[in-house]
Design a protein around this motif. Sequence first.
Motif, PDB file in Angstrom:
ATOM      1  N   ILE A 169      35.162 -20.434  25.322  1.00 57.37           N
ATOM      2  CA  ILE A 169      34.184 -19.625  24.996  1.00 57.37           C
ATOM      3  C   ILE A 169      33.566 -18.976  26.016  1.00 57.37           C
ATOM      4  O   ILE A 169      33.079 -18.295  25.250  1.00 57.37           O
ATOM      5  N   GLU A 170      34.160 -18.689  27.238  1.00 60.31           N
ATOM      6  CA  GLU A 170      33.922 -17.676  28.394  1.00 60.31           C
ATOM      7  C   GLU A 170      34.933 -18.066  28.819  1.00 60.31           C
ATOM      8  O   GLU A 170      35.705 -18.285  29.089  1.00 60.31           O
ATOM      9  N   TYR A 171      34.523 -16.777  29.407  1.00 60.44           N
ATOM     10  CA  TYR A 171      35.937 -16.309  30.207  1.00 60.44           C
ATOM     11  C   TYR A 171      35.793 -14.888  31.526  1.00 60.44           C
ATOM     12  O   TYR A 171      33.969 -14.481  31.455  1.00 60.44           O
ATOM     13  N   GLN A 207      27.527 -10.609  23.996  1.00 60.61           N
ATOM     14  CA  GLN A 207      27.931 -10.067  25.617  1.00 60.61           C
ATOM     15  C   GLN A 207      27.759  -9.823  25.609  1.00 60.61           C
ATOM     16  O   GLN A 207      26.431 -10.335  25.645  1.00 60.61           O
ATOM     17  N   HIS A 208      28.136 -10.412  27.319  1.00 55.20           N
ATOM     18  CA  HIS A 208      27.015 -10.374  27.879  1.00 55.20           C
ATOM     19  C   HIS A 208      26.789  -9.106  29.236  1.00 55.20           C
ATOM     20  O   HIS A 208      27.904  -8.019  29.572  1.00 55.20           O
ATOM     21  N   SER A 209      26.423  -9.470  30.569  1.00 60.53           N
ATOM     22  CA  SER A 209      26.193  -8.100  31.217  1.00 60.53           C
ATOM     23  C   SER A 209      27.803  -8.157  31.559  1.00 60.53           C
ATOM     24  O   SER A 209      28.279  -8.269  31.959  1.00 60.53           O
ATOM     25  N   GLY A 210      26.905  -6.512  31.753  1.00 65.46           N
ATOM     26  CA  GLY A 210      29.536  -5.933  32.055  1.00 65.46           C
ATOM     27  C   GLY A 210      30.054  -5.239  30.962  1.00 65.46           C
ATOM     28  O   GLY A 210      30.624  -4.836  30.699  1.00 65.46           O
ATOM     29  N   MET A 233      30.890 -13.879  27.509  1.00 66.30           N
ATOM     30  CA  MET A 233      31.662 -14.075  25.688  1.00 66.30           C
ATOM     31  C   MET A 233      32.701 -12.887  25.321  1.00 66.30           C
ATOM     32  O   MET A 233      31.611 -11.691  25.929  1.00 66.30           O
ATOM     33  N   GLY A 234      33.004 -13.467  24.369  1.00 69.21           N
ATOM     34  CA  GLY A 234      33.620 -12.359  23.314  1.00 69.21           C
ATOM     35  C   GLY A 234      32.703 -12.812  21.704  1.00 69.21           C
ATOM     36  O   GLY A 234      34.056 -13.034  21.317  1.00 69.21           O
ATOM     37  N   LEU A 235      32.129 -13.218  21.525  1.00 69.82           N
ATOM     38  CA  LEU A 235      31.510 -13.666  20.063  1.00 69.82           C
ATOM     39  C   LEU A 235      31.370 -12.469  19.016  1.00 69.82           C
ATOM     40  O   LEU A 235      31.079 -11.610  19.665  1.00 69.82           O
ATOM     41  N   PHE A 236      31.840 -12.821  17.871  1.00 70.08           N
ATOM     42  CA  PHE A 236      31.712 -12.180  16.627  1.00 70.08           C
ATOM     43  C   PHE A 236      30.899 -12.446  15.572  1.00 70.08           C
ATOM     44  O   PHE A 236      31.800 -13.713  15.135  1.00 70.08           O
TER      45      PHE A 236
END
Length: 249
Positions: free
Chosen positions: A74-76, A113-116, A187-190
């Motif tokens: 889920i997160e990295y 996506q998150h900040s960054g 996160m990297g969801l699509f």
Amino acid sequence: MNTVGLPSYVGGLYCCYDGTQCKVKNGVESVERSIYLKYTVKWVDWSDSIVPVKVFILDVTDTWQHTGIHDCLIEYDIEKSTTGVASNSFTSTARSSMVLPIDGDVVYGVAHQHSGGIGSALYGEDGRVICSSKPIYGQGKSAGDEAGYIVGMSTCYPKPGSVRVVKGEALTLESNYSSEKSHTGVMGLFYILVADSSNLNQPAQIHEESKVPIFFWGVSMFGLAVCVAVLVTYNRRKQNEDGYLSIAT
């Protein structure tokens, strides 16, 4: 920021789980506040002009191709680049592939996506771009326009029939973040909506709308942060019946 039982965890989704509080500076006192949020729901009456779609939630951390089962983190974390200054490149790229269990036309796509984050894309097996989604960063201080934070993502609305996916086709998800500094718990969801092309008709007109508390949306977004799944949406004969179907491995 450490959490109980996870001394090496420095930040992310699990920092403030149920019954705990995030770490704050010494001397900071909490202030009780009442916050009210709302969002708009629009709907149409069911008719033959409405085409059911399947919603695929793809996670770049899914490692099923290596383990044989879906295993989403889920997160990295994004590590700060130690070579970016010399090469003038500060991009960290994560990729994952998955196989779709159906044929159909992609009618909507968007990344999360998150900040960054600097953008994400979904590619077909032949390398074609199915959808590319870029972050929209806030510029001010008002709600929904917070400087430095992602306040939206660009979306794709392909013309029905123009972007087709085939059952068994391996799609590649790519998520890009800036590595100029480290980022934790990203996160990297699509998300893509796939419609059965044999049922494509003219869309019905939306004629009703209602404002309801955003608490439902919050629950929905948390539910999206799960392993790759397929949400089977409305069935023409049983509008209230839905379920989940795992992507084929």
